[in-house]
Design a protein around this motif. Structure first.
Motif: not given
Length: 479
Positions: A323-338
């Motif tokens: 839903d909300k998370m699938s609509k990120l057309p302008n996301l330029k940076e993603l950080q994953l904290l594992m």
């Protein structure tokens, strides 16, 4: 200090020439005279004069040559607070840009602190920093906001209590723009504090106890200027959905969402989000974490616990998106904290890349755990994914911290090398610079990795490069 021409209806070129002449004339003044001019300006306006010309840059730092406009006091174990107060109060009061008090002394008493804060207020301080690192445990130290300087713009408190606030009689703080609190206990509902700060832009709370309602009251609205909220390991429920925060652009939350949740307004339009959960939450609470519209989001940081929740939702309803998370057309940076890393965590990452269509993603940061009990040759079932054709097409840089050449880590790297057609730099920060032999890795993946290492597409280093850091550099709360 007027630098613009008052010539009225002249043409644009002549107006620009006049403004340049005005700048030259005021810049030709002696440094001492220009410093004297700066003493009549608030700190932020004095700093902005650096845009006039090269000669004005950093001049504000010396606008009071003697004595300095910044006063830093560090009470060490052997110091006597009464002696420090005697020296301060015996001299003249001068306006201060910054007053910083760090206490490593158990001789300090609350009446000493009141006198020090009164001195700072009399000096009309603009930046107040109080850090009570070591004080007598039985002593109760309070900070009373209404007794602060009327020019106070930045307030930073640590290990202190905010005393009761009589809202009806309190005057507003028209200059206060930033509040940073660490390990602070407040007996006041924070909405009452915020209502007195109409220009507040940044609210940063870490390990604070602020009662059950941190924010949110229909009768006492939050300031319209509030644009960034940081909440890390705080005790109390954060309610933002019952109050308008129209300019909220940044939210950074780290903590136990089950015990101390936050609630965002549906109409919020953040540009950067940082979500780190202490443990996974029930799927029905997922939607409370995000506003309805995430189309303007450009930076996102999420931890493995948040990914696990989203993954479980997909497993329950395989045909749905996030839903909300699938609509990120302008996301330029993603950080994953594992927080942990095993093969099922890799599956969560794959589902994120598959479901969110990161067509504009340019930078990816992956923070792996520093240590892991999983053996190097972990033989578990295969995890595969087929990414959409428009996903990762603009991804140009990837940085993986704590890379240990494990099988699931190598699979993630090989996937990025295959799918990110624009990828030109893949940084692996690893204690083992030389690639290790890992059983169970397909020959095609190993060949791809060797070619990328030989061409310089993959760079392996033992130390982190400070020049390449994520937008959210803090992974956990500072001690």
């Amino acid at each position: 200090m007027a630098i613009e021409s008052d010539g009225g209806g002249g043409d644009g070129a002549r107006g620009k020439r006049r403004r340049r002449v005005d700048v030259f004339r005021i810049s030709a003044l002696p440094d001492d005279l220009r410093r004297r001019i700066l003493t009549h300006l608030p700190l932020k306006d004095a700093i902005r004069t650096g845009a006039f010309a090269q000669g004005w840059r950093d001049l504000w730092k010396s606008r009071w040559a003697e004595p300095t406009s910044c006063l830093d006091i560090h009470l060490l174990p052997g110091d006597k607070p009464t002696e420090v107060l005697r020296l301060l109060e015996s001299g003249p009061r001068r306006r201060l840009d910054r007053f910083s008090l760090v206490v490593d002394n158990q001789r300090l008493r609350n009446h000493h602190l009141r006198r020090l804060l009164a001195y700072a207020a009399e000096c009309r301080v603009e930046d107040l920093q109080i850090d009570l690192r070591c004080c007598k445990p039985s002593e109760k130290f309070n900070y009373h906001l209404p007794l602060s300087s009327p020019l106070l713009a930045h307030l930073s408190l640590r290990n202190i209590n905010i005393s009761d606030l009589y809202y009806k009689d309190a005057r507003p703080f028209l200059a206060l723009e930033v509040i940073r609190l660490h390990s602070v206990t407040s007996s006041v509902r924070f909405t009452r504090v915020l209502a007195l700060c109409p220009r507040l832009r940044i609210l940063d709370l870490r390990r604070c106890y602020c009662g059950h309602v941190l924010l949110g009251n229909r009768h006492i609205p939050a300031p319209n200027s509030l644009s960034r909220i940081n909440i890390a390991e705080c005790y109390g429920e954060t309610r933002l959905h019952t109050v308008g925060v129209p300019r909220l652009r940044s939210l950074r939350y780290s903590g136990d969402f089950v015990l101390y949740p936050y609630h965002l307004p549906k109409g919020a339009a953040p540009t950067d989000l940082y979500i780190c959960l202490g443990e996974p939450i029930p799927p029905y609470r997922w939607n409370r974490m995000f506003p309805d519209d995430l189309s303007g989001l450009t930076v996102l940081t999420v931890c493995s616990n948040a990914l696990k929740v989203a993954s479980s939702m997909l497993n329950d309803r395989p045909n749905c998106r996030w839903d909300k998370m699938s609509k990120l057309p302008n996301l330029k940076e993603l950080q994953l904290l594992m927080l942990e890393m095993e093969m099922h965590n890799l599956a969560d990452i794959y589902l994120l890349l598959k479901s969110c269509h990161f067509s504009n993603l340019e930078k990816l940061f992956v923070q792996l755990p520093a240590t892991s009990d999983v053996p190097l040759g972990d033989l578990v079932e295969e995890v595969s994914v087929e990414l959409p054709g428009d996903s990762l097409v603009k991804l140009g840089m990837v940085k993986v911290m704590n890379f240990n050449w494990r099988r699931f880590e190598l699979k993630l790297v090989s996937l990025l090398l295959r799918k990110a057609t624009s990828l030109h730099k893949l940084l692996l920060v690893s204690p083992n610079v030389d690639p290790l032999h890992v059983p169970g890795v397909q020959e095609a993946d190993l060949l791809l990795l060797k070619e990328a290492l030989a061409s310089g597409r993959i760079i392996v280093s033992e130390s982190d490069d400070p020049a390449i850091q994520p937008f959210h550099p803090e992974v956990f709360i500072e001690e």
